[in-house]
Design a protein around this motif. Structure first.
Motif, PDB file in Angstrom:
ATOM      1  N   PRO A  44       0.815  -1.227   0.000  1.00  0.00           N
ATOM      2  CA  PRO A  44       0.000   0.000   0.000  1.00  0.00           C
ATOM      3  C   PRO A  44       0.845   1.271   0.000  1.00  0.00           C
ATOM      4  N   ILE A  45       1.924   1.299   0.790  1.00  0.00           N
ATOM      5  CA  ILE A  45       2.741   2.501   0.884  1.00  0.00           C
ATOM      6  C   ILE A  45       3.407   2.789  -0.459  1.00  0.00           C
ATOM      7  N   GLU A  46       3.976   1.768  -1.061  1.00  0.00           N
ATOM      8  CA  GLU A  46       4.676   1.952  -2.339  1.00  0.00           C
ATOM      9  C   GLU A  46       3.716   2.410  -3.435  1.00  0.00           C
ATOM     10  N   CYS A  47       2.503   1.847  -3.471  1.00  0.00           N
ATOM     11  CA  CYS A  47       1.530   2.254  -4.492  1.00  0.00           C
ATOM     12  C   CYS A  47       1.101   3.701  -4.287  1.00  0.00           C
ATOM     13  N   LEU A  48       0.861   4.085  -3.047  1.00  0.00           N
ATOM     14  CA  LEU A  48       0.486   5.468  -2.767  1.00  0.00           C
ATOM     15  C   LEU A  48       1.624   6.425  -3.120  1.00  0.00           C
ATOM     16  N   ASP A  49       2.831   6.081  -2.726  1.00  0.00           N
ATOM     17  CA  ASP A  49       3.979   6.932  -3.053  1.00  0.00           C
ATOM     18  C   ASP A  49       4.134   7.093  -4.555  1.00  0.00           C
ATOM     19  N   ARG A  50       3.977   5.989  -5.276  1.00  0.00           N
ATOM     20  CA  ARG A  50       4.170   6.040  -6.729  1.00  0.00           C
ATOM     21  C   ARG A  50       3.136   6.954  -7.390  1.00  0.00           C
ATOM     22  N   LEU A  51       1.890   6.849  -6.981  1.00  0.00           N
ATOM     23  CA  LEU A  51       0.853   7.667  -7.606  1.00  0.00           C
ATOM     24  C   LEU A  51       0.947   9.126  -7.181  1.00  0.00           C
ATOM     25  N   ARG A  52       1.411   9.367  -5.955  1.00  0.00           N
ATOM     26  CA  ARG A  52       1.511  10.751  -5.497  1.00  0.00           C
ATOM     27  C   ARG A  52       2.625  11.516  -6.210  1.00  0.00           C
ATOM     28  N   GLU A  53       3.490  10.801  -6.920  1.00  0.00           N
ATOM     29  CA  GLU A  53       4.506  11.459  -7.738  1.00  0.00           C
ATOM     30  C   GLU A  53       3.916  12.018  -9.030  1.00  0.00           C
ATOM     31  N   LEU A  54       2.715  11.589  -9.396  1.00  0.00           N
ATOM     32  CA  LEU A  54       2.148  11.869 -10.710  1.00  0.00           C
ATOM     33  C   LEU A  54       0.983  12.854 -10.602  1.00  0.00           C
ATOM     34  N   ASP A  55       0.541  13.351 -11.757  1.00  0.00           N
ATOM     35  CA  ASP A  55      -0.604  14.266 -11.814  1.00  0.00           C
ATOM     36  C   ASP A  55      -1.871  13.422 -11.895  1.00  0.00           C
ATOM     37  N   VAL A  56      -2.452  13.127 -10.740  1.00  0.00           N
ATOM     38  CA  VAL A  56      -3.564  12.182 -10.655  1.00  0.00           C
ATOM     39  C   VAL A  56      -4.816  12.885 -10.144  1.00  0.00           C
ATOM     40  N   VAL A  57      -5.947  12.564 -10.762  1.00  0.00           N
ATOM     41  CA  VAL A  57      -7.251  12.919 -10.202  1.00  0.00           C
ATOM     42  C   VAL A  57      -7.680  11.747  -9.329  1.00  0.00           C
ATOM     43  N   TRP A  58      -7.966  12.018  -8.049  1.00  0.00           N
ATOM     44  CA  TRP A  58      -8.243  10.946  -7.094  1.00  0.00           C
ATOM     45  C   TRP A  58      -9.700  10.982  -6.638  1.00  0.00           C
ATOM     46  N   VAL A  59     -10.259   9.820  -6.368  1.00  0.00           N
ATOM     47  CA  VAL A  59     -11.464   9.702  -5.539  1.00  0.00           C
ATOM     48  C   VAL A  59     -11.229   8.563  -4.549  1.00  0.00           C
ATOM     49  N   ALA A  60     -11.980   8.574  -3.466  1.00  0.00           N
ATOM     50  CA  ALA A  60     -11.817   7.552  -2.430  1.00  0.00           C
ATOM     51  C   ALA A  60     -12.586   6.299  -2.780  1.00  0.00           C
ATOM     52  N   GLY A  61     -11.994   5.162  -2.458  1.00  0.00           N
ATOM     53  CA  GLY A  61     -12.685   3.881  -2.570  1.00  0.00           C
ATOM     54  C   GLY A  61     -13.168   3.406  -1.218  1.00  0.00           C
ATOM     55  N   SER A  62     -13.892   2.314  -1.208  1.00  0.00           N
ATOM     56  CA  SER A  62     -14.400   1.762   0.040  1.00  0.00           C
ATOM     57  C   SER A  62     -13.266   1.320   0.962  1.00  0.00           C
ATOM     58  N   HIS A  63     -12.162   0.840   0.396  1.00  0.00           N
ATOM     59  CA  HIS A  63     -11.046   0.403   1.230  1.00  0.00           C
ATOM     60  C   HIS A  63     -10.325   1.589   1.861  1.00  0.00           C
ATOM     61  N   GLU A  64     -10.221   2.709   1.156  1.00  0.00           N
ATOM     62  CA  GLU A  64      -9.667   3.910   1.779  1.00  0.00           C
ATOM     63  C   GLU A  64     -10.554   4.370   2.934  1.00  0.00           C
ATOM     64  N   ARG A  65     -11.864   4.387   2.707  1.00  0.00           N
ATOM     65  CA  ARG A  65     -12.782   4.821   3.765  1.00  0.00           C
ATOM     66  C   ARG A  65     -12.692   3.894   4.981  1.00  0.00           C
ATOM     67  N   ALA A  66     -12.517   2.603   4.747  1.00  0.00           N
ATOM     68  CA  ALA A  66     -12.431   1.658   5.863  1.00  0.00           C
ATOM     69  C   ALA A  66     -11.098   1.773   6.594  1.00  0.00           C
ATOM     70  N   VAL A  67     -10.002   1.905   5.856  1.00  0.00           N
ATOM     71  CA  VAL A  67      -8.685   2.016   6.483  1.00  0.00           C
ATOM     72  C   VAL A  67      -8.603   3.242   7.386  1.00  0.00           C
ATOM     73  N   THR A  68      -9.245   4.339   6.978  1.00  0.00           N
ATOM     74  CA  THR A  68      -9.195   5.574   7.760  1.00  0.00           C
ATOM     75  C   THR A  68     -10.283   5.628   8.830  1.00  0.00           C
ATOM     76  N   GLY A  69     -11.118   4.602   8.915  1.00  0.00           N
ATOM     77  CA  GLY A  69     -12.158   4.566   9.931  1.00  0.00           C
ATOM     78  C   GLY A  69     -13.390   5.387   9.603  1.00  0.00           C
ATOM     79  N   GLN A  70     -13.516   5.859   8.359  1.00  0.00           N
ATOM     80  CA  GLN A  70     -14.683   6.648   7.974  1.00  0.00           C
ATOM     81  C   GLN A  70     -15.919   5.782   7.760  1.00  0.00           C
TER      82      GLN A  70
END
Length: 263
Positions: A44-70
């Protein structure tokens, strides 16, 4: 504008790197990520780091919402729930804050709305699956009413490729890997999954949307599945019966659910 649309990476670094290499050959202008960057797999860390290097339009998925406790993991499988806890324990405060701030939807130019699960629910859209004609029609109606005027909505979550068209009041599935988009129709498009295939085809998939030419095209990308699976196994994140083909595992899961409901 040429957009590379991808979803459901699920911490599979081998698959993501293969897709990014393929994306670089397409000459696309921007990446649109439909969520579920984390979950199931071991990077997870490597994938997030890799995408944050790029010009990305992001939206949250269900797994992001669950990992953050939302949201809770109610309705998640045991395998997914185990991976959520494993991932949460490894992400630092900065990454958890970044994931917590991801929006439920994003508008890209005049043409595209990006969501993870569905467009129509006002709350909890990350967890709704557009896996029936009835649900897709609800999101089509939301697309028609959307203030952006966009006629295309990209969604993920189901891990199933799909191009769906609403024209003259009729919804149809376009069973092809490339489609020309009508100016007077509306579309729901699903790029499938980068890192967690739910079919017997283990290749990563994503889509190239050309908003000027009005075309959408599916890309299939092979990657080192064995290496990715070995890392997931060492992390203790593989599902029961992981050695069976995805279609067989899905059938077993449906059977267990039916027995539970019947009992």
């Amino acid at each position: 504008m040429r957009l590379a649309i991808l979803s459901d990476i699920h911490a599979n670094l081998q698959a993501l790197e293969a897709v990014l290499r393929d994306f670089a050959t397409e000459g696309a202008d921007r990446i649109v990520c439909l969520g579920d960057i984390v979950g199931y797999n071991a990077n997870p860390i490597e994938c997030l780091d890799r995408l944050r290097e790029l010009d990305v339009v992001w939206v949250a998925g269900s797994h992001e919402r669950a990992v953050t406790g939302q949201i809770t993991t109610e309705g998640f499988s045991a395998t997914a729930t185990r991976a959520i806890a494993w991932t949460r324990a490894r992400l630092g405060a900065d990454m958890l804050a970044f994931l917590s701030a991801l929006p439920a939807q994003a508008t890209v130019g005049r043409d595209l709305i990006a969501v993870h699960g569905a467009l129509h629910p006002p709350v909890g859209c990350e967890t709704v699956r557009l896996d029936t004609d009835e649900r897709r029609l609800l999101s089509f109606e939301a697309l028609r009413r959307h203030p952006s005027g966009a006629r295309i909505c990209a969604f993920g979550h189901t891990h199933q490729l799909g191009i769906y068209e609403l024209h003259d009041g009729l919804v149809r599935t376009l069973h092809r890997n490339e489609a020309e988009l009508r100016d007077d129709a509306y579309y729901l498009i699903n790029p499938g999954a980068v890192g967690e295939s739910r079919t017997d085809d283990r290749r990563a998939t994503y889509m190239i949307l050309d908003t000027e030419r009005r075309t959408v095209r599916v890309k299939y990308v092979p990657y080192d599945f064995a290496s990715a699976r070995a890392k997931t196994r060492r992390a203790g994140l593989l599902p029961r019966f992981w050695f069976l083909p995805p279609r067989v595992r899905a059938a077993l899961k449906r059977s267990r659910r039916a027995l539970h409901l019947g009992g």
